[in-house]
Scaffold this motif. Structure first.
Motif, PDB file in Angstrom:
ATOM      1  N   PRO A   1      37.663  31.989  38.403  1.00 16.04           N
ATOM      2  CA  PRO A   1      37.192  33.355  38.224  1.00 16.04           C
ATOM      3  C   PRO A   1      35.936  33.416  37.346  1.00 16.04           C
ATOM      4  O   PRO A   1      35.749  32.585  36.454  1.00 16.04           O
ATOM      5  N   SER A   2      35.112  34.397  37.600  1.00 19.50           N
ATOM      6  CA  SER A   2      33.931  34.667  36.785  1.00 19.50           C
ATOM      7  C   SER A   2      33.393  36.034  37.184  1.00 19.50           C
ATOM      8  O   SER A   2      33.937  36.690  38.059  1.00 19.50           O
ATOM      9  N   SER A   3      32.323  36.421  36.554  1.00 18.73           N
ATOM     10  CA  SER A   3      31.705  37.707  36.883  1.00 18.73           C
ATOM     11  C   SER A   3      30.559  37.537  37.872  1.00 18.73           C
ATOM     12  O   SER A   3      29.820  38.481  38.130  1.00 18.73           O
ATOM     13  N   ARG A   4      30.387  36.337  38.439  1.00 16.27           N
ATOM     14  CA  ARG A   4      29.317  36.103  39.428  1.00 16.27           C
ATOM     15  C   ARG A   4      29.503  36.990  40.652  1.00 16.27           C
ATOM     16  O   ARG A   4      30.610  37.138  41.158  1.00 16.27           O
ATOM     17  N   VAL A   5      28.396  37.502  41.156  1.00 18.15           N
ATOM     18  CA  VAL A   5      28.425  38.344  42.349  1.00 18.15           C
ATOM     19  C   VAL A   5      28.097  37.467  43.554  1.00 18.15           C
ATOM     20  O   VAL A   5      27.007  36.913  43.654  1.00 18.15           O
ATOM     21  N   PHE A   6      29.059  37.334  44.452  1.00 17.96           N
ATOM     22  CA  PHE A   6      28.909  36.523  45.658  1.00 17.96           C
ATOM     23  C   PHE A   6      28.531  37.412  46.833  1.00 17.96           C
ATOM     24  O   PHE A   6      28.916  38.578  46.894  1.00 17.96           O
ATOM     25  N   LYS A   7      27.817  36.816  47.774  1.00 19.21           N
ATOM     26  CA  LYS A   7      27.453  37.502  49.011  1.00 19.21           C
ATOM     27  C   LYS A   7      28.237  36.850  50.149  1.00 19.21           C
ATOM     28  O   LYS A   7      28.110  35.658  50.385  1.00 19.21           O
ATOM     29  N   ARG A   8      29.093  37.644  50.820  1.00 17.96           N
ATOM     30  CA  ARG A   8      29.815  37.125  51.989  1.00 17.96           C
ATOM     31  C   ARG A   8      28.894  37.270  53.190  1.00 17.96           C
ATOM     32  O   ARG A   8      28.526  38.371  53.560  1.00 17.96           O
TER      33      ARG A   8
ATOM     34  N   CYS B   1      25.581  39.023  37.733  1.00 17.76           N
ATOM     35  CA  CYS B   1      26.951  39.188  37.242  1.00 17.76           C
ATOM     36  C   CYS B   1      27.342  40.660  37.276  1.00 17.76           C
ATOM     37  O   CYS B   1      26.502  41.541  37.095  1.00 17.76           O
ATOM     38  N   PHE B   2      28.627  40.888  37.485  1.00 12.71           N
ATOM     39  CA  PHE B   2      29.154  42.243  37.478  1.00 12.71           C
ATOM     40  C   PHE B   2      29.658  42.563  36.082  1.00 12.71           C
ATOM     41  O   PHE B   2      30.374  41.772  35.466  1.00 12.71           O
ATOM     42  N   SER B   3      29.277  43.725  35.571  1.00 11.33           N
ATOM     43  CA  SER B   3      29.739  44.174  34.262  1.00 11.33           C
ATOM     44  C   SER B   3      30.784  45.269  34.449  1.00 11.33           C
ATOM     45  O   SER B   3      30.438  46.395  34.831  1.00 11.33           O
ATOM     46  N   PRO B   4      32.064  44.975  34.203  1.00 11.43           N
ATOM     47  CA  PRO B   4      33.089  46.018  34.325  1.00 11.43           C
ATOM     48  C   PRO B   4      32.881  47.146  33.311  1.00 11.43           C
ATOM     49  O   PRO B   4      33.223  48.289  33.586  1.00 11.43           O
ATOM     50  N   LEU B   5      32.290  46.820  32.171  1.00  8.79           N
ATOM     51  CA  LEU B   5      32.035  47.832  31.144  1.00  8.79           C
ATOM     52  C   LEU B   5      31.067  48.900  31.647  1.00  8.79           C
ATOM     53  O   LEU B   5      31.281  50.091  31.484  1.00  8.79           O
ATOM     54  N   HIS B   6      29.981  48.461  32.298  1.00 14.67           N
ATOM     55  CA  HIS B   6      28.978  49.395  32.814  1.00 14.67           C
ATOM     56  C   HIS B   6      29.192  49.726  34.292  1.00 14.67           C
ATOM     57  O   HIS B   6      28.473  50.561  34.837  1.00 14.67           O
ATOM     58  N   ASN B   7      30.110  49.032  34.945  1.00 15.95           N
ATOM     59  CA  ASN B   7      30.419  49.205  36.363  1.00 15.95           C
ATOM     60  C   ASN B   7      29.165  49.057  37.230  1.00 15.95           C
ATOM     61  O   ASN B   7      28.856  49.898  38.069  1.00 15.95           O
ATOM     62  N   ARG B   8      28.432  47.967  36.993  1.00 10.64           N
ATOM     63  CA  ARG B   8      27.210  47.702  37.757  1.00 10.64           C
ATOM     64  C   ARG B   8      26.920  46.210  37.758  1.00 10.64           C
ATOM     65  O   ARG B   8      27.464  45.452  36.959  1.00 10.64           O
ATOM     66  N   VAL B   9      26.027  45.815  38.659  1.00  6.89           N
ATOM     67  CA  VAL B   9      25.566  44.434  38.714  1.00  6.89           C
ATOM     68  C   VAL B   9      24.418  44.283  37.728  1.00  6.89           C
ATOM     69  O   VAL B   9      23.503  45.113  37.693  1.00  6.89           O
TER      70      VAL B   9
END
Length: 194
Positions: free
Chosen positions: A60-67, A125-133
């Motif tokens: 797991p990580s906050s990396r944003v993957f592209k499917r 990375c995705f920031s759950p705190l700010h709810n944005r990439v």
């Protein structure tokens, strides 16, 4: 008052459901972007055997993957130039991103808040705190610690896409009168090198 809900079959990774095939004709809408903030399952049954070591480093990580692709059994996830394959698992979908790791971008000054310049994307990375990439930049081998939002960045690569059949063009017409004799240049041949 008790409500009953229709039975919904869940695909739980790591159980005997993994051996079941996906419905025939299933075609997900791709590309889409998402993140694995938690490991989707115990074990490694959900990862392609050739990609286990890379997946263990990244998930797991906050990396944003592209499917980008679905081959009937595995999704192909891209993170910059690298890819890995995973079975359908629970992930957090994020808004579409028009930038890729490794791409050159211009950092906007924003009235002196940032040091403007040309950088490369080091991480998304995705920031759950700010709810944005959020985007991390690097110049040469130096990575900037601060995360930037999409509005701070300007893409330097333009992606053109033509829609076939969308534009209807009439064949070009000559403004020359029909009675003018055109110059005959003869047959055109490639240059011959001796």
């Amino acid at each position: 008052m008790r409500r009953s809900f229709p039975y919904v079959k869940l695909w739980i990774v790591g159980t005997d459901n993994m051996s079941q095939k996906t419905p025939p004709g299933y075609r997900p809408e791709l590309p889409d972007w998402g993140v694995y903030l938690r490991s989707p399952a115990a074990g490694v049954d959900w990862i392609h055997p050739d990609d286990i070591s890379l997946a263990m480093q990244w998930i797991p990580s906050s990396r944003v993957f592209k499917r980008v692709r679905w081959d009937g059994e595995f999704y192909w996830l891209m993170y910059g130039p690298q890819s890995l394959r995973v079975r359908p698992t629970l992930w957090n979908r994020v808004s579409n991103v028009d930038l890729e790791v490794g791409q050159q971008v211009e950092l906007r000054a924003r009235h002196g808040a940032h040091e403007a310049g040309i950088y490369r994307l080091a991480d998304m990375c995705f920031s759950p705190l700010h709810n944005r990439v959020e985007f991390y930049l690097r110049r040469d081998k130096l990575r900037i610690r601060k995360a930037f939002c999409r509005e701070d960045l300007l893409s330097l690569q333009v992606h053109y896409a033509l829609r076939s059949g969308y534009y209807q063009h009439a064949p070009p017409k000559s403004a020359l009168p029909n009675d003018i004799e055109l110059l005959n240049v003869g047959d055109v041949f490639e240059d011959q090198v001796e």
